[in-house]
Design an enzyme around this catalytic site. Sequence first.
Site, mmCIF file in Angstrom:
data_model
loop_
_atom_site.group_PDB
_atom_site.id
_atom_site.type_symbol
_atom_site.label_atom_id
_atom_site.label_comp_id
_atom_site.label_asym_id
_atom_site.label_seq_id
_atom_site.Cartn_x
_atom_site.Cartn_y
_atom_site.Cartn_z
ATOM 1 N N ASP A 112 -9.536 -6.094 6.721
ATOM 2 C CA ASP A 112 -10.316 -6.105 4.949
ATOM 3 C C ASP A 112 -11.118 -7.881 4.951
ATOM 4 O OD1 ASP A 112 -8.980 -5.224 3.078
ATOM 5 O OD2 ASP A 112 -7.310 -5.841 3.821
ATOM 6 N N HIS A 134 0.444 -1.064 0.232
ATOM 7 C CA HIS A 134 0.041 0.376 0.461
ATOM 8 C C HIS A 134 0.416 1.250 0.447
ATOM 9 C CE1 HIS A 134 -4.099 -2.187 0.310
ATOM 10 N NE2 HIS A 134 -3.592 -2.866 1.441
ATOM 11 N N GLN A 175 -1.520 -13.877 5.253
ATOM 12 C CA GLN A 175 -2.365 -12.583 5.551
ATOM 13 C C GLN A 175 -3.752 -13.301 4.992
ATOM 14 O OE1 GLN A 175 -1.501 -8.559 4.857
ATOM 15 N NE2 GLN A 175 -2.926 -9.072 7.336
ATOM 16 N N GLU A 228 -7.324 -12.330 5.595
ATOM 17 C CA GLU A 228 -8.232 -11.360 5.917
ATOM 18 C C GLU A 228 -9.344 -11.125 4.606
ATOM 19 O OE1 GLU A 228 -5.836 -8.089 4.909
ATOM 20 O OE2 GLU A 228 -4.202 -9.054 3.421
#
Length: 244
Positions: free
Chosen positions: A152, A25, A124, A126
């Site tokens: 998320d 990000h 992850q 999510e």
Amino acid sequence: MLEGRATAQVMAVGGYDFLMVDVQHSAFSGSSFGDVVAAVRGTDTAVIARVAPGRADQIEWVLDQGADGVMVPLVNTVEEANAAVAACRYPPVGRRSVGGVANLLLRGPDYVTEADEDVVCIIQIEHFEGVENLDAILSVPGIDAVTPGHVDLARSLGHVADYSSGISYSSMPKVVQDALASISKTCEARGVPVIPVAGSLTEVQDAVDNGIRVLFCSGDFHLLTQAVAANVSQCRALLESTTN
């Protein structure tokens, strides 16, 4: 990470055992990510890079830059888990390409023979699909740990989490809490460590009480915004008391 090298150096010297550098990000280029890795050399802090989902090439790239491991987001299927693990290891175990001289310089000529055991692969979970498939996902050899991505995950379950003021999971709706509990239970049954993201000292204590010994303690964005807000408030209060 926001600023890059200076922020990483401050946090490494401050005593963090590892930093998660958010390549997914943030606007990191090849040189700026390399600067972060270089900034923490000489400290006891490891660098974990969060890459973009489904980017085996990016995994290879950050590892060749000297990252100690990767965090792979949005792993929802066995196929995605296999791809993540394969990108972290050299053949015949995986599909990582041999190259990148930074590790030879930083870690010595034996790096290539030792790397498969040295690189950390964190996935992850999510999304509700990942929660549903987690037991099968954890059958993939080479997954070192799981980090639940509660922001998320909440979104995938129909809830918008406000993470502007923090990254706490304690205030999440019950359906999200149940999903997080399911992740922990499945990982425990499979013997795979969970590395949670704790947004407060209360959540750190909760993790410790549940036997967690490795966790992410907030992030530079929230640490900085909270420190700035507190400092501005305190300074203004002193000025106003003096003026009055």
